[in-house]
Design a protein around this motif. Structure first.
Motif, PDB file in Angstrom:
ATOM      1  N   GLU A 107       0.838  -1.197   0.000  1.00 54.46           N
ATOM      2  CA  GLU A 107       0.000   0.000   0.000  1.00 54.46           C
ATOM      3  C   GLU A 107       0.872   1.246   0.000  1.00 54.46           C
ATOM      4  O   GLU A 107       1.875   1.317   0.699  1.00 54.46           O
ATOM      5  CB  GLU A 107      -0.918   0.001   1.224  1.00 54.46           C
ATOM      6  CG  GLU A 107      -2.038  -1.002   1.113  1.00 54.46           C
ATOM      7  CD  GLU A 107      -2.982  -0.977   2.306  1.00 54.46           C
ATOM      8  OE1 GLU A 107      -3.140   0.098   2.926  1.00 54.46           O
ATOM      9  OE2 GLU A 107      -3.551  -2.035   2.608  1.00 54.46           O
ATOM     10  N   GLY A 108       0.467   2.224  -0.797  1.00 49.49           N
ATOM     11  CA  GLY A 108       1.196   3.486  -0.887  1.00 49.49           C
ATOM     12  C   GLY A 108       2.271   3.502  -1.954  1.00 49.49           C
ATOM     13  O   GLY A 108       2.776   4.570  -2.310  1.00 49.49           O
ATOM     14  N   HIS A 145       4.022   3.511  -5.551  1.00 48.19           N
ATOM     15  CA  HIS A 145       3.653   4.115  -6.829  1.00 48.19           C
ATOM     16  C   HIS A 145       4.174   3.283  -7.996  1.00 48.19           C
ATOM     17  O   HIS A 145       5.228   2.663  -7.902  1.00 48.19           O
ATOM     18  CB  HIS A 145       4.211   5.535  -6.936  1.00 48.19           C
ATOM     19  CG  HIS A 145       3.535   6.482  -6.013  1.00 48.19           C
ATOM     20  ND1 HIS A 145       3.854   6.570  -4.678  1.00 48.19           N
ATOM     21  CD2 HIS A 145       2.538   7.368  -6.223  1.00 48.19           C
ATOM     22  CE1 HIS A 145       3.088   7.482  -4.106  1.00 48.19           C
ATOM     23  NE2 HIS A 145       2.277   7.990  -5.021  1.00 48.19           N
ATOM     24  N   SER A 190       0.115   5.728 -11.012  1.00 49.59           N
ATOM     25  CA  SER A 190      -0.862   5.168 -10.083  1.00 49.59           C
ATOM     26  C   SER A 190      -0.249   4.894  -8.719  1.00 49.59           C
ATOM     27  O   SER A 190       0.967   4.885  -8.560  1.00 49.59           O
ATOM     28  CB  SER A 190      -1.411   3.855 -10.657  1.00 49.59           C
ATOM     29  OG  SER A 190      -1.972   4.067 -11.924  1.00 49.59           O
ATOM     30  N   ARG A 191      -1.153   4.648  -7.745  1.00 53.88           N
ATOM     31  CA  ARG A 191      -0.724   4.318  -6.378  1.00 53.88           C
ATOM     32  C   ARG A 191      -1.583   3.174  -5.856  1.00 53.88           C
ATOM     33  O   ARG A 191      -2.799   3.157  -6.030  1.00 53.88           O
ATOM     34  CB  ARG A 191      -0.878   5.538  -5.475  1.00 53.88           C
ATOM     35  CG  ARG A 191      -0.512   5.288  -4.024  1.00 53.88           C
ATOM     36  CD  ARG A 191      -0.515   6.551  -3.177  1.00 53.88           C
ATOM     37  NE  ARG A 191      -1.638   7.445  -3.395  1.00 53.88           N
ATOM     38  CZ  ARG A 191      -2.812   7.349  -2.751  1.00 53.88           C
ATOM     39  NH1 ARG A 191      -3.010   6.416  -1.848  1.00 53.88           N
ATOM     40  NH2 ARG A 191      -3.777   8.201  -3.004  1.00 53.88           N
ATOM     41  N   VAL A 227      -3.720   1.497  -3.258  1.00 52.35           N
ATOM     42  CA  VAL A 227      -4.466   2.018  -2.108  1.00 52.35           C
ATOM     43  C   VAL A 227      -4.905   0.909  -1.153  1.00 52.35           C
ATOM     44  O   VAL A 227      -5.150   1.178   0.020  1.00 52.35           O
ATOM     45  CB  VAL A 227      -5.683   2.871  -2.547  1.00 52.35           C
ATOM     46  CG1 VAL A 227      -5.216   4.179  -3.150  1.00 52.35           C
ATOM     47  CG2 VAL A 227      -6.583   2.146  -3.507  1.00 52.35           C
ATOM     48  N   TRP A 228      -5.014  -0.312  -1.635  1.00 51.19           N
ATOM     49  CA  TRP A 228      -5.318  -1.431  -0.742  1.00 51.19           C
ATOM     50  C   TRP A 228      -4.902  -2.738  -1.389  1.00 51.19           C
ATOM     51  O   TRP A 228      -4.754  -2.838  -2.606  1.00 51.19           O
ATOM     52  CB  TRP A 228      -6.783  -1.458  -0.325  1.00 51.19           C
ATOM     53  CG  TRP A 228      -7.791  -1.480  -1.450  1.00 51.19           C
ATOM     54  CD1 TRP A 228      -8.419  -0.404  -1.999  1.00 51.19           C
ATOM     55  CD2 TRP A 228      -8.291  -2.627  -2.148  1.00 51.19           C
ATOM     56  NE1 TRP A 228      -9.271  -0.808  -2.995  1.00 51.19           N
ATOM     57  CE2 TRP A 228      -9.216  -2.168  -3.108  1.00 51.19           C
ATOM     58  CE3 TRP A 228      -8.051  -3.988  -2.069  1.00 51.19           C
ATOM     59  CZ2 TRP A 228      -9.897  -3.018  -3.979  1.00 51.19           C
ATOM     60  CZ3 TRP A 228      -8.723  -4.849  -2.937  1.00 51.19           C
ATOM     61  CH2 TRP A 228      -9.633  -4.357  -3.868  1.00 51.19           C
ATOM     62  N   LYS A 255      -5.180   3.286  -7.574  1.00 54.55           N
ATOM     63  CA  LYS A 255      -5.801   4.575  -7.906  1.00 54.55           C
ATOM     64  C   LYS A 255      -4.984   5.292  -8.977  1.00 54.55           C
ATOM     65  O   LYS A 255      -3.757   5.361  -8.883  1.00 54.55           O
ATOM     66  CB  LYS A 255      -5.877   5.448  -6.649  1.00 54.55           C
ATOM     67  CG  LYS A 255      -6.498   6.792  -6.880  1.00 54.55           C
ATOM     68  CD  LYS A 255      -6.553   7.589  -5.588  1.00 54.55           C
ATOM     69  CE  LYS A 255      -7.197   8.935  -5.840  1.00 54.55           C
ATOM     70  NZ  LYS A 255      -7.318   9.698  -4.599  1.00 54.55           N
TER      71      LYS A 255
END
Length: 132
Positions: free
Chosen positions: A65-66, A68, A86-87, A89-90, A107
């Motif tokens: 998570e987090g 990139h 993008s990143r 997120v879960w 995301k």
């Protein structure tokens, strides 16, 4: 059914539809991605669903998570991919029939300017075809 019951159902329906900011399509699109924080080769995977705000994928290994990544989204019959920053997120671990995999929510942070209009057009075109 009373007028109040109709109003209540209508409000509930609106609230439920507002849980998602973007409409999702359960369409497998090929993506290629590379982590920004690591030197790695371009990897390939398919989406489980896609929206204007991100994608969901199923992976064999967990994503952090987090973290990139740069991704290339390949729409059907479209020769040039869409470039996206993008990143993650879960990431959720799933076990089905003794097989472990990970569902990952990613995301879109930035769709590069030259691709943004094309992304909107292609996504809307897919949505229209999906609904027809």
């Amino acid at each position: 059914i009373s007028r109040e019951e109709v109003k209540m159902k209508y409000k509930i329906a609106i609230r439920e539809s507002e849980k998602r900011k973007f409409q999702r399509l359960n369409i497998p699109l090929k993506i290629q991605y590379r982590w920004l924080s690591r030197k790695n080769i371009l990897q390939e995977i398919f989406t489980q669903d896609i929206s204007g705000g991100g994608i969901k994928i199923r992976a064999d290994k967990p994503f952090k998570e987090g973290e990139h990544l740069k991704a290339l989204l390949y729409f059907p019959d479209e020769p040039k991919p869409i470039k996206v920053l993008s990143r993650v997120v879960w990431c959720k671990k799933k076990i089905i029939k003794k097989k472990t995999y990970f569902e990952v929510g990613i995301k879109h942070i930035k769709i590069y300017a030259r691709d943004r209009e094309r992304f909107v057009y292609l996504f809307c075109e897919m949505m229209i075809n999906f609904l027809s």
